[in-house]
Motif scaffolding. Sequence first.
Motif: not given
Length: 215
Positions: A79-83, A73-76, A49-52
């Motif tokens: 998912h890239v980071l988790l993958s 988006s940042k939300d998507d 959340a703090e990461l802009s």
Amino acid sequence: MNIDSHYGVKPAVAPDGWEVPVPMQERSRKTAERFVQVALQLLREKTFAELSVAELARKAGRSVGVFYQRFNSKDDFLHVLLSAYFREALEWREAVRPEGEPATIYAEILARGFHGIMENRNLWHAALERSAADPEFWKVYRSFRERAVEITLRAMEASSDRQFSDEERRQLAIAGQVFNSVINNQIINSPGPLRLEDEDFLPELTRIAVKLAGL
């Protein structure tokens, strides 16, 4: 972290509703990988959340516009980071040698998984928060989880030179569920009495999981 090289500029929609990466040119691929690498580094120090996006772009040496060219988006991007996180988890599991007793191998895998979560605690916290709001959140990672279980079973079966029964597999699944649930609860709520940072947290939780697995 070893980042997979297939992040697409504009991903295509997969059958399960999530957007999966598509091939890209080398330059674009390296730019996407740069964003991922920098984000994982920044998340060692701050929450998702703090990461802009502005800070991420600045640290990556790219523009905000370039970020949104690569990711919707940042939300998507989460998912890239988790993958990327799950891909690395599969890689180290594949490297586990089937030597020693099954309990020893299982404890090693549990420890590696625990340390991976601790190293990426803020990323995992963001995923847990998102999943609390979206019951379908983890569905896209089902193949990763199934593959991780398969690799673990293969190593343990190889060490014992036999296939596990359905009941043994069920006990392993229960043990893994308890192990992960306790860690997740600590990350979100930190209820105690043992806490993630305590020296005996992992040994105690591993002992419980090994016992539940019947090893």
